[in-house]
Write an enzyme that holds these catalytic residues in place. Sequence first.
Site, short mmCIF file in Angstrom:
data_model
loop_
_atom_site.label_atom_id
_atom_site.label_comp_id
_atom_site.label_asym_id
_atom_site.label_seq_id
_atom_site.Cartn_x
_atom_site.Cartn_y
_atom_site.Cartn_z
N GLY A 11 35.13 -29.32 -62.59
CA GLY A 11 36.12 -30.57 -61.70
C GLY A 11 37.30 -30.91 -62.71
N TYR A 154 22.71 -41.74 -59.22
CA TYR A 154 23.80 -42.10 -60.49
C TYR A 154 22.82 -41.56 -61.00
CZ TYR A 154 28.07 -41.18 -62.52
OH TYR A 154 28.82 -41.49 -63.45
N LYS A 158 22.41 -38.77 -64.08
CA LYS A 158 23.01 -39.35 -65.77
C LYS A 158 22.36 -38.84 -66.58
CE LYS A 158 27.38 -38.71 -64.15
NZ LYS A 158 28.43 -37.38 -64.58
P1 NAP Z 1 36.68 -37.80 -60.15
O1 NAP Z 1 37.66 -38.25 -60.13
O2 NAP Z 1 35.97 -38.74 -58.69
O3 NAP Z 1 36.64 -36.83 -60.43
C1 NAP Z 1 35.18 -35.67 -59.98
C2 NAP Z 1 35.41 -34.54 -60.32
O4 NAP Z 1 34.23 -33.61 -59.85
C3 NAP Z 1 36.80 -33.69 -59.30
O5 NAP Z 1 37.82 -33.36 -60.55
C4 NAP Z 1 35.88 -33.28 -58.35
O6 NAP Z 1 36.67 -32.01 -58.17
C5 NAP Z 1 35.16 -32.44 -59.32
N1 NAP Z 1 33.47 -31.60 -58.48
C6 NAP Z 1 33.01 -33.01 -57.62
N2 NAP Z 1 32.26 -32.31 -56.61
C7 NAP Z 1 32.37 -30.75 -56.53
C8 NAP Z 1 31.62 -29.92 -56.77
N3 NAP Z 1 30.84 -29.47 -55.92
N4 NAP Z 1 32.02 -28.40 -57.41
C9 NAP Z 1 32.89 -28.31 -58.70
N5 NAP Z 1 33.52 -29.80 -59.13
C10 NAP Z 1 33.13 -30.55 -58.13
O7 NAP Z 1 35.47 -38.81 -60.92
P2 NAP Z 1 36.42 -38.88 -62.82
O8 NAP Z 1 35.88 -40.56 -63.12
O9 NAP Z 1 36.89 -38.10 -63.76
O10 NAP Z 1 34.46 -38.95 -63.59
C11 NAP Z 1 34.43 -37.76 -64.42
C12 NAP Z 1 33.12 -37.30 -64.73
O11 NAP Z 1 32.50 -38.12 -65.64
C13 NAP Z 1 31.81 -36.83 -63.94
O12 NAP Z 1 30.62 -36.73 -64.43
C14 NAP Z 1 31.07 -38.49 -63.51
O13 NAP Z 1 29.83 -38.81 -63.04
C15 NAP Z 1 31.98 -38.38 -65.13
N6 NAP Z 1 31.78 -40.58 -65.45
C16 NAP Z 1 33.10 -41.12 -64.93
C17 NAP Z 1 33.27 -42.67 -65.28
C18 NAP Z 1 34.61 -43.27 -64.78
O14 NAP Z 1 34.07 -44.68 -65.09
N7 NAP Z 1 35.30 -42.88 -64.30
C19 NAP Z 1 31.95 -43.05 -66.70
C20 NAP Z 1 31.41 -42.07 -66.93
C21 NAP Z 1 30.78 -41.39 -66.43
P3 NAP Z 1 37.28 -31.62 -55.97
O15 NAP Z 1 37.74 -32.07 -55.91
O16 NAP Z 1 38.43 -30.01 -57.07
O17 NAP Z 1 35.87 -31.43 -55.46
#
Ligand code: NAP
Length: 246
Positions: A11, A154, A158
């Site tokens: 991702g 979620y 996690k």
């Molecule tokens: P985001 O901007 O929504 O990005 C999500 C990423 O996951 C995208 O690159 C997407 O790729 C990829 N993805 C989704 N489904 C997929 C699949 N089936 N196979 C491969 N890739 C997939 O989210 P983010 O905030 O950067 O989050 C990244 C990670 O950090 C996640 O695990 C999230 O739970 C974790 N996180 C985020 C936060 C926050 O506050 N933002 C906090 C805690 C944890 P495509 O677009 O190419 O599908």
Amino acid sequence: MLEGKVALVTGAGRGIGRAIAIRLAKAGARVVVNYNGSEAKAQETVREIEEAGGEAMALKCDVSDFSACAELAKTVIEKFGRLDILINNAGITRDGLIMRMSEEDYDKVLDINLKGAFNTIRHFSPTFLKQRSGKIINISSVSGVLGNAGQANYSASKAGLIGLTKSVARELASRGICVNALAPGFIETEMTEAMSDKAKEAVIGSIPMKKTGHAEDVAEAAAFLADEASDYITGQVLCVDGGMAI
Ligand code: NAP
């Protein structure tokens, strides 16, 4: 520094994954930028890395698909001959209160967030074991540490990642492979963009540092856990959250 190392970030077309891919490339790693839906964004990440003098390639794979992850592992090993750093970052949310949560929303989140990490670890661990080295970093969340109303699916995924991290860390420790988790708090990405201003203010109020984090904050912690500087650290959960989980 990560010269000579090969990293895979799932991702990595956008958000935290993209920042991690760019940071690891800056440290000298050759980076596989995985994507599922965002091909153009993944190519942009690759371009940014190349323009800065690094090496990267984009590879499509739905991490929730066990056999597609086997193919991904095969392709990476054919192309680079090794993998040193695996970052399981791909993740989604499908929020809702437990009483109204559909089975589909529960399964989808677990399939991508938790089974996705199992799938990649499962298919790359023979490579790590053969190399007798490797760094696996699973991107969990403070929601997995603390729980969060409206995020039963979620939070379960996690928290499950934390159990997966600790068990695999114990299995692979004697072969020099480190397995750790990062638990970001509120990081400004597309995932958190969808929240209302009121909801955002409420969350910020609960952060001891009274501010949101950026993808680069998580990328710095990932770079540390990917580097030999952290070689004696395994099975840990590092919160990057401005103090949220204290
Ligand atoms: P985001 O901007 O929504 O990005 C999500 C990423 O996951 C995208 O690159 C997407 O790729 C990829 N993805 C989704 N489904 C997929 C699949 N089936 N196979 C491969 N890739 C997939 O989210 P983010 O905030 O950067 O989050 C990244 C990670 O950090 C996640 O695990 C999230 O739970 C974790 N996180 C985020 C936060 C926050 O506050 N933002 C906090 C805690 C944890 P495509 O677009 O190419 O599908």
